[in-house]
Design an enzyme around this catalytic site. Structure first.
Site, PDB file in Angstrom:
ATOM      1  N   GLY A  43      29.268  43.880  34.918  1.00 35.58           N
ATOM      2  CA  GLY A  43      27.988  43.621  35.588  1.00 35.58           C
ATOM      3  C   GLY A  43      27.115  42.728  34.724  1.00 35.58           C
ATOM      4  O   GLY A  43      27.447  42.432  33.564  1.00 35.58           O
ATOM      5  N   GLY A  63      21.973  43.560  31.145  1.00 34.88           N
ATOM      6  CA  GLY A  63      20.831  44.406  31.482  1.00 34.88           C
ATOM      7  C   GLY A  63      21.040  45.304  32.690  1.00 34.88           C
ATOM      8  O   GLY A  63      20.139  46.054  33.080  1.00 34.88           O
ATOM      9  N   LYS A 104      25.335  48.702  31.853  1.00 35.14           N
ATOM     10  CA  LYS A 104      26.725  49.003  31.455  1.00 35.14           C
ATOM     11  C   LYS A 104      26.789  49.885  30.216  1.00 35.14           C
ATOM     12  O   LYS A 104      27.441  50.923  30.211  1.00 35.14           O
ATOM     13  CB  LYS A 104      27.506  47.708  31.125  1.00 35.14           C
ATOM     14  CG  LYS A 104      27.618  46.703  32.235  1.00 35.14           C
ATOM     15  CD  LYS A 104      28.391  45.469  31.785  1.00 35.14           C
ATOM     16  CE  LYS A 104      27.734  44.659  30.705  1.00 35.14           C
ATOM     17  NZ  LYS A 104      26.437  44.031  31.043  1.00 35.14           N
ATOM     18  N   SER A 119      32.018  40.458  31.532  1.00 33.84           N
ATOM     19  CA  SER A 119      33.297  40.066  32.166  1.00 33.84           C
ATOM     20  C   SER A 119      33.065  39.493  33.563  1.00 33.84           C
ATOM     21  O   SER A 119      33.441  40.110  34.559  1.00 33.84           O
ATOM     22  CB  SER A 119      34.279  41.241  32.190  1.00 33.84           C
ATOM     23  OG  SER A 119      33.707  42.446  32.628  1.00 33.84           O
TER      24      SER A 119
HETATM   25  N1  LIG Z   1      25.127  33.053  27.842  1.00 37.72           N
HETATM   26  C1  LIG Z   1      25.181  34.396  27.893  1.00 37.72           C
HETATM   27  N2  LIG Z   1      25.578  35.008  29.036  1.00 37.72           N
HETATM   28  C2  LIG Z   1      25.634  36.357  29.077  1.00 37.72           C
HETATM   29  N3  LIG Z   1      25.316  37.176  28.028  1.00 37.72           N
HETATM   30  C3  LIG Z   1      24.914  36.593  26.875  1.00 37.72           C
HETATM   31  C4  LIG Z   1      24.824  35.201  26.763  1.00 37.72           C
HETATM   32  N4  LIG Z   1      24.397  34.891  25.502  1.00 37.72           N
HETATM   33  C5  LIG Z   1      24.231  36.056  24.863  1.00 37.72           C
HETATM   34  N5  LIG Z   1      24.539  37.085  25.680  1.00 37.72           N
HETATM   35  C6  LIG Z   1      24.527  38.489  25.216  1.00 37.72           C
HETATM   36  O1  LIG Z   1      25.907  38.810  25.013  1.00 37.72           O
HETATM   37  C7  LIG Z   1      26.277  39.924  25.798  1.00 37.72           C
HETATM   38  C8  LIG Z   1      27.484  39.595  26.696  1.00 37.72           C
HETATM   39  O2  LIG Z   1      28.639  39.571  25.935  1.00 37.72           O
HETATM   40  P1  LIG Z   1      30.017  39.922  26.621  1.00 37.72           P
HETATM   41  O3  LIG Z   1      31.031  39.882  25.532  1.00 37.72           O
HETATM   42  O4  LIG Z   1      29.880  41.173  27.394  1.00 37.72           O
HETATM   43  O5  LIG Z   1      30.193  38.686  27.623  1.00 37.72           O
HETATM   44  S1  LIG Z   1      31.468  38.231  28.442  1.00 37.72           S
HETATM   45  O6  LIG Z   1      32.136  39.435  28.941  1.00 37.72           O
HETATM   46  O7  LIG Z   1      32.342  37.466  27.556  1.00 37.72           O
HETATM   47  O8  LIG Z   1      30.969  37.392  29.523  1.00 37.72           O
HETATM   48  C9  LIG Z   1      25.119  40.284  26.675  1.00 37.72           C
HETATM   49  O9  LIG Z   1      24.974  41.663  26.415  1.00 37.72           O
HETATM   50  P2  LIG Z   1      24.621  42.726  27.531  1.00 37.72           P
HETATM   51  O10 LIG Z   1      23.179  42.461  27.811  1.00 37.72           O
HETATM   52  O11 LIG Z   1      24.847  44.004  26.824  1.00 37.72           O
HETATM   53  O12 LIG Z   1      25.501  42.574  28.724  1.00 37.72           O
HETATM   54  C10 LIG Z   1      23.940  39.479  26.171  1.00 37.72           C
HETATM   55  O13 LIG Z   1      23.111  40.305  25.405  1.00 37.72           O
HETATM   56  N1  LIG Z   2      19.722  53.503  35.679  1.00 38.74           N
HETATM   57  C1  LIG Z   2      18.784  52.984  34.896  1.00 38.74           C
HETATM   58  N2  LIG Z   2      17.493  53.171  35.206  1.00 38.74           N
HETATM   59  C2  LIG Z   2      16.537  52.677  34.408  1.00 38.74           C
HETATM   60  N3  LIG Z   2      16.737  51.955  33.297  1.00 38.74           N
HETATM   61  C3  LIG Z   2      18.018  51.734  32.943  1.00 38.74           C
HETATM   62  C4  LIG Z   2      19.090  52.229  33.716  1.00 38.74           C
HETATM   63  N4  LIG Z   2      20.249  51.835  33.134  1.00 38.74           N
HETATM   64  C5  LIG Z   2      19.889  51.124  32.037  1.00 38.74           C
HETATM   65  N5  LIG Z   2      18.542  51.071  31.919  1.00 38.74           N
HETATM   66  C6  LIG Z   2      17.781  50.365  30.870  1.00 38.74           C
HETATM   67  O1  LIG Z   2      18.041  48.984  31.079  1.00 38.74           O
HETATM   68  C7  LIG Z   2      18.178  48.307  29.841  1.00 38.74           C
HETATM   69  C8  LIG Z   2      19.523  47.561  29.801  1.00 38.74           C
HETATM   70  O2  LIG Z   2      20.558  48.516  29.776  1.00 38.74           O
HETATM   71  P1  LIG Z   2      21.901  48.220  28.995  1.00 38.74           P
HETATM   72  O3  LIG Z   2      22.722  49.460  29.070  1.00 38.74           O
HETATM   73  O4  LIG Z   2      21.630  47.670  27.636  1.00 38.74           O
HETATM   74  O5  LIG Z   2      22.550  47.084  29.913  1.00 38.74           O
HETATM   75  P2  LIG Z   2      23.820  46.166  29.669  1.00 38.74           P
HETATM   76  O6  LIG Z   2      24.706  46.865  28.679  1.00 38.74           O
HETATM   77  O7  LIG Z   2      24.454  46.028  31.016  1.00 38.74           O
HETATM   78  O8  LIG Z   2      23.261  44.883  29.137  1.00 38.74           O
HETATM   79  C9  LIG Z   2      18.017  49.360  28.748  1.00 38.74           C
HETATM   80  O9  LIG Z   2      16.688  49.291  28.270  1.00 38.74           O
HETATM   81  C10 LIG Z   2      18.279  50.662  29.467  1.00 38.74           C
HETATM   82  O10 LIG Z   2      17.557  51.726  28.895  1.00 38.74           O
END
Ligand SMILES: Nc1ncnc2c1ncn2[C@@H]1O[C@H](COP(=O)(O)OS(=O)(=O)O)[C@@H](OP(=O)(O)O)[C@H]1O
Ligand SMILES: Nc1ncnc2c1ncn2[C@@H]1O[C@H](COP(=O)(O)OP(=O)(O)O)[C@@H](O)[C@H]1O
Length: 227
Positions: free
Chosen positions: A37, A40, A43, A128
């Site tokens: 997903g 934010g 996941k 992903s």
């Molecule tokens: N360009 C770009 N696009 C998406 N995300 C970005 C990017 N640059 C940095 N980040 C940060 O890196 C996290 C995503 O890394 P992933 O290894 O999950 O990405 S991927 O599966 O290879 O697409 C992602 O973390 P999450 O927020 O936890 O999903 C971001 O914090």
């Molecule tokens: N179901 C939910 N309701 C409210 N806030 C959430 C929920 N799930 C995650 N959050 C908040 O959203 C933000 C992003 O969550 P995070 O687990 O780091 O997302 P991801 O790993 O997909 O980037 C965090 O601050 C988390 O506390």
């Protein structure tokens, strides 16, 4: 046996202890629970809540989490350059272009498959964004195990909510053009067409409540049973 196992210079070695032996000792079947997903969407938080709930019920688990893996196994070029030099860093360091994401998911998928083969309930939390990359991991995991060993969890939180949360300030930067190829803003996200579990994760439920939905589905599928 696939093509690799036939190469004369890389010989596949069967293990003395089989996957079935390991699983019998652990009292569970290994599998991969693959969260996907937008950044934010929740996941990592939901996967951690599920990991906790599984642990409390006696399951043997391991969580592979995006940010942590990008510090080591899939580090970016600038992290590698100091220890390994520029040419190495350029060759093996990973960013966020389509091929880098493909290699990121290939490496993580391969590690997840090994953990599953070790009998662990393996959780992974990566954006992903490409269907084809996730499908390859599914084939890898199920090819070395059995159908049903790969459980795809689509954390379906609307982009507007992810952007409102913006815990790391990345959406703001992406909107300002400071981060290129940002998923959902300037890069695609391909939603899974047939995820095993579809979580409507922006509906006000808390992460532990959403994790409980997954736990129920895992029990329903016979992945995990409370003794
Ligand atoms: N360009 C770009 N696009 C998406 N995300 C970005 C990017 N640059 C940095 N980040 C940060 O890196 C996290 C995503 O890394 P992933 O290894 O999950 O990405 S991927 O599966 O290879 O697409 C992602 O973390 P999450 O927020 O936890 O999903 C971001 O914090
Ligand atoms: N179901 C939910 N309701 C409210 N806030 C959430 C929920 N799930 C995650 N959050 C908040 O959203 C933000 C992003 O969550 P995070 O687990 O780091 O997302 P991801 O790993 O997909 O980037 C965090 O601050 C988390 O506390």
């Amino acid at each position: 046996m696939d093509e690799l196992h036939h190469r004369p210079q890389i010989v596949w070695h069967d293990h003395a202890v089989s996957r079935e032996d390991r699983q019998r000792v652990l009292g569970q079947r290994g599998c991969v629970i693959w969260f996907t997903g937008l950044s934010g969407c929740g996941k990592s938080t939901i996967a951690n809540a599920l990991d906790q709930q599984l642990l409390e019920r006696g399951a043997k688990t391991f969580l592979l989490d995006g940010d942590n893996i990008r510090h080591g196994l899939c580090a970016p070029p600038d992290r590698l350059a100091a220890d390994h030099g520029d040419s190495f860093a350029k060759r093996f360091g990973l960013g966020f272009g389509p091929e880098d994401r493909e290699e990121n998911i290939r490496r993580i998928g391969s590690v997840a498959q090994l953990f599953a083969a070790a009998g662990l309930i393996t959780l992974s939390a990566f954006v992903s964004p490409y269907t084809r990359d996730r499908q390859r991991v599914r084939e890898l995991v199920e090819g070395s195990g059995q159908a049903g060993d790969f459980i795809e969890v689509f954390v379906d939180t609307p982009l507007e909510i992810c952007e409102q949360r913006d815990p790391k300030g990345l959406y703001k930067k992406a909107r300002a053009g400071e981060i290129p190829n940002f998923t959902g803003i300037s890069d695609p996200y391909e939603p899974p067409p047939h995820p095993e579990i579809h979580l409507a994760a922006g509906d006000g439920r808390t992460p532990p409540q959403l994790a409980e939905q997954i736990l129920n589905e895992l029990q329903h599928r016979g992945i995990f049973s409370v003794s």
